[in-house]
Motif scaffolding. Structure first.
Motif, PDB file in Angstrom:
ATOM      1  N   THR A 113       0.646  -1.295   0.186  1.00  0.00           N
ATOM      2  CA  THR A 113       0.001  -0.011  -0.071  1.00  0.00           C
ATOM      3  C   THR A 113       1.064   1.131  -0.025  1.00  0.00           C
ATOM      4  O   THR A 113       0.319   2.284  -0.612  1.00  0.00           O
ATOM      5  N   SER A 189       0.603   5.856  13.071  1.00  0.00           N
ATOM      6  CA  SER A 189      -0.762   6.248  12.577  1.00  0.00           C
ATOM      7  C   SER A 189      -0.396   7.593  11.806  1.00  0.00           C
ATOM      8  O   SER A 189      -0.951   7.812  10.769  1.00  0.00           O
ATOM      9  N   ALA A 193      -0.843   8.610   7.978  1.00  0.00           N
ATOM     10  CA  ALA A 193      -1.664   9.663   7.318  1.00  0.00           C
ATOM     11  C   ALA A 193      -1.042  10.658   6.414  1.00  0.00           C
ATOM     12  O   ALA A 193      -1.390  11.230   5.560  1.00  0.00           O
ATOM     13  N   ARG A 196      -0.632   9.167   2.978  1.00  0.00           N
ATOM     14  CA  ARG A 196      -1.871   9.333   2.206  1.00  0.00           C
ATOM     15  C   ARG A 196      -2.060  10.885   1.706  1.00  0.00           C
ATOM     16  O   ARG A 196      -2.375  10.780   0.635  1.00  0.00           O
ATOM     17  N   ARG A 197      -1.693  11.730   2.326  1.00  0.00           N
ATOM     18  CA  ARG A 197      -1.782  13.059   2.129  1.00  0.00           C
ATOM     19  C   ARG A 197      -0.674  13.415   0.777  1.00  0.00           C
ATOM     20  O   ARG A 197      -1.147  13.993  -0.131  1.00  0.00           O
ATOM     21  N   ARG A 202      -2.538   5.561  -1.960  1.00  0.00           N
ATOM     22  CA  ARG A 202      -3.289   5.897  -3.230  1.00  0.00           C
ATOM     23  C   ARG A 202      -5.019   6.024  -2.950  1.00  0.00           C
ATOM     24  O   ARG A 202      -5.216   7.026  -3.745  1.00  0.00           O
ATOM     25  N   ASP A 203      -5.450   5.579  -1.870  1.00  0.00           N
ATOM     26  CA  ASP A 203      -6.863   5.592  -1.617  1.00  0.00           C
ATOM     27  C   ASP A 203      -6.853   5.423  -0.082  1.00  0.00           C
ATOM     28  O   ASP A 203      -6.108   4.699   0.690  1.00  0.00           O
ATOM     29  N   ASN A 204      -8.242   5.787   0.270  1.00  0.00           N
ATOM     30  CA  ASN A 204      -8.658   5.612   1.568  1.00  0.00           C
ATOM     31  C   ASN A 204      -8.778   4.124   2.218  1.00  0.00           C
ATOM     32  O   ASN A 204      -8.572   3.798   3.253  1.00  0.00           O
ATOM     33  N   SER A 205      -9.231   3.237   1.215  1.00  0.00           N
ATOM     34  CA  SER A 205      -9.377   1.741   1.420  1.00  0.00           C
ATOM     35  C   SER A 205      -7.827   1.266   1.698  1.00  0.00           C
ATOM     36  O   SER A 205      -7.892   0.513   2.676  1.00  0.00           O
ATOM     37  N   LEU A 207      -5.426   2.898   3.233  1.00  0.00           N
ATOM     38  CA  LEU A 207      -5.062   3.588   4.451  1.00  0.00           C
ATOM     39  C   LEU A 207      -5.943   2.729   5.577  1.00  0.00           C
ATOM     40  O   LEU A 207      -5.200   2.379   6.611  1.00  0.00           O
ATOM     41  N   LYS A 208      -7.058   2.385   5.170  1.00  0.00           N
ATOM     42  CA  LYS A 208      -8.036   1.751   6.046  1.00  0.00           C
ATOM     43  C   LYS A 208      -7.456   0.210   6.491  1.00  0.00           C
ATOM     44  O   LYS A 208      -7.275  -0.156   7.688  1.00  0.00           O
TER      45      LYS A 208
END
Length: 504
Positions: A113, A189, A193, A196-197, A202-205, A207-208
């Motif tokens: 990821t 964490s 984050a 991700r920024r 590449r996407d919130n999924s 990151l989740k």
């Protein structure tokens, strides 16, 4: 180091466990030999005193004491209390091992990821896994004496490379009276984050998913802390220990051999060494030693967890997975069985006999039935073809009043269903209808034609019975019909819904 002997007992054979009895490291002999020697020495001292030191009057009193102790020692529930205690400790021991924080799942998610082959992408991945390894080191040095001896201070953690000096300042400036093993998880964490920024994730999924794996890793570290904090209740441990030691204190006196000339019951034989009492001590005291060794597997006993080995292994493989193995794929090639209809790996000569063994098909695969037992049976009290019986059974189940209130539409549906089943069954066997030999273009003279055009086969409407008129039926709720389907295959009869459209 953990004593592993599974390879020696891979196959069950005669005397398979006998070779394990000679092992010393991690054995019960190594744990118990001191207690066994002490018990035997005290027993022999009492026996020598009874035989050579006491007077006759003192011997009679000692003999009564021996009988008394032997009679009431059985009231101590040693096996009951000790069995439950060891079972509890054993389950707790294995559960603690399952809580060991292994980074394998987390490192795979980080490698998949957090993208970027440049230096910053590499820095992100390595730092994330270093934070995970740092948390594992902080929690293990809090519960394991072996890890604490390796990293006695935070300076040793910094020198080992798990923490930078800047991170140490932030760690020590955080004022909290509690164990701060969770701080690197917060850093993890925040760094995820930030990645991700920047678009590294590449996407919130993704990151989740990364944070979910971090949460699972953190949960195992937290459980280790709680297992170290919440021990088996002290009263339970005290009860078991007192029960075992008091039982064998009573056995020191109650299992003494008395003079056979005195005629005491069950004292007809005089032996110097209490063989079966020593065996009983070996089993019960050994059981207690097993619980003593397993109640805290983070010490330095032979069978305690290899925590330092796990730290080295986890740190190395996690860095390899997210750095050198990142985006490292072999060339895609056709496998060896690309054109094979049935792929099967080869067997060596030592395992070729497995090819002769049939594969498992199910527990009922070999069951046989008589020919008459395999015939389908019609419903009770119904004559005629199976299709007609099925239609009559449906007519008995469906409400009659609703079909009559709708103008007989439900009854015509059942009639169509019966005629279709009859025609299909006749066509599938042999042409027994009179219209089978009719010339082409001639109208059929039987009911095998269009059931809607053949008015002679329609069921006559029942005349209303004489008497007072029945109450009006409740109005029907109109249900929209589904969209028309495509043409059915030629080997199947047309759907009933298409014939119902012509009824309108």
């Amino acid at each position: 180091m953990t004593v592993t002997y599974t390879a020696r007992v891979a196959n069950a054979r005669f005397g398979g466990f006998s070779q394990l009895l000679l092992l010393w490291r991690g054995s019960i002999y190594k744990l118990l030999w001191r207690e066994l020697v002490c018990f035997l020495g005290l027993y022999m001292a009492l026996s020598a005193t009874y035989r050579f030191v006491l007077t006759d009057e003192q011997k009679r009193y000692f003999e009564k004491l021996v009988i008394y102790c032997d009679q009431y020692a059985s009231l101590i529930p040693v096996s009951f209390v000790l069995g439950f205690y060891v079972t509890l400790v054993l389950h707790r021991w294995w559960d603690q091992y399952l809580c060991m924080p292994l980074p394998d799942a987390l490192m795979c998610v980080v490698a998949g990821t957090v993208h970027g082959r440049d230096e910053r992408g590499r820095l992100y991945r390595r730092t994330l896994m270093r934070y995970a390894g740092l948390s594992a080191v902080l929690i293990l040095r809090s519960v394991s004496t072996a890890v604490f001896k390796r990293f006695p201070t935070i300076d040793h953690v910094v020198e080992a490379g798990f923490m930078t000096r800047e991170e140490r300042k932030k760690f020590e400036n955080l004022n909290s009276p509690y164990n701060k093993y969770w701080v690197p998880f917060v850093w993890f964490s925040n760094l995820a984050a930030q990645a991700r920024r920047e678009g590294r994730i590449r996407d919130n999924s993704a990151l989740k998913l990364l944070l979910e794996e971090l949460t699972a890793f953190r949960g195992k570290c937290g459980m280790l802390f709680h297992y170290d904090w919440i021990s088996v209740p002290l009263v339970y441990t005290q009860v078991v220990t007192i029960a075992v030691y008091s039982y064998f204190l009573a056995c020191l006196i109650g299992r003494q051999f008395l003079d056979p000339a005195q005629g005491y019951k069950d004292h007809n034989l005089d032996l110097c060494v209490p063989i079966f009492t020593l065996l009983q001590f070996f089993f019960y005291a050994g059981w207690l030693k097993v619980a003593e060794q397993l109640i805290n597997p983070f010490g330095e006993d032979d069978d305690d967890f290899e925590t330092n080995f796990l730290i080295d292994r986890n740190f190395q493989v996690s860095m390899l997975a997210v750095d050198e193995m990142y985006d490292d794929l072999a060339m895609l090639e056709k496998d060896l069985y690309w054109d094979a209809a049935e792929a099967r790996a080869p067997y060596t000569a030592a395992t070729a006999f497995l090819l002769q063994q049939p594969s498992f098909q199910g527990s009922t695969f070999d069951i046989t039935l008589a020919k008459e037992d395999m015939q389908f049976q019609r419903l009770d009290g119904v004559d005629g073809p199976l299709g007609e019986a099925h239609g009559d059974f449906l007519q008995r189940l469906l409400p009659v009043g609703a079909g009559m209130a709708a103008g007989g539409l439900l009854g015509r549906r059942l009639s169509l269903l019966r005629r279709k089943n009859s025609c299909v069954s006749e066509a599938s066997t042999a042409p027994s209808c009179a219209c089978a030999g009719a010339p082409e273009g001639a109208a059929p003279e039987c009911g095998c034609g269009d059931p809607l055009l053949d008015s002679g086969l329609r069921e006559p409407e029942a005349e209303p019975p004489a008497g007072p008129e029945p109450p009006a039926a409740e109005p029907f709720t109109t249900v929209p019909m589904p969209a028309p389907r495509g043409p059915a295959p030629p080997w199947l009869p047309s759907p009933i819904g298409e014939e119902e459209e012509s009824l309108a």
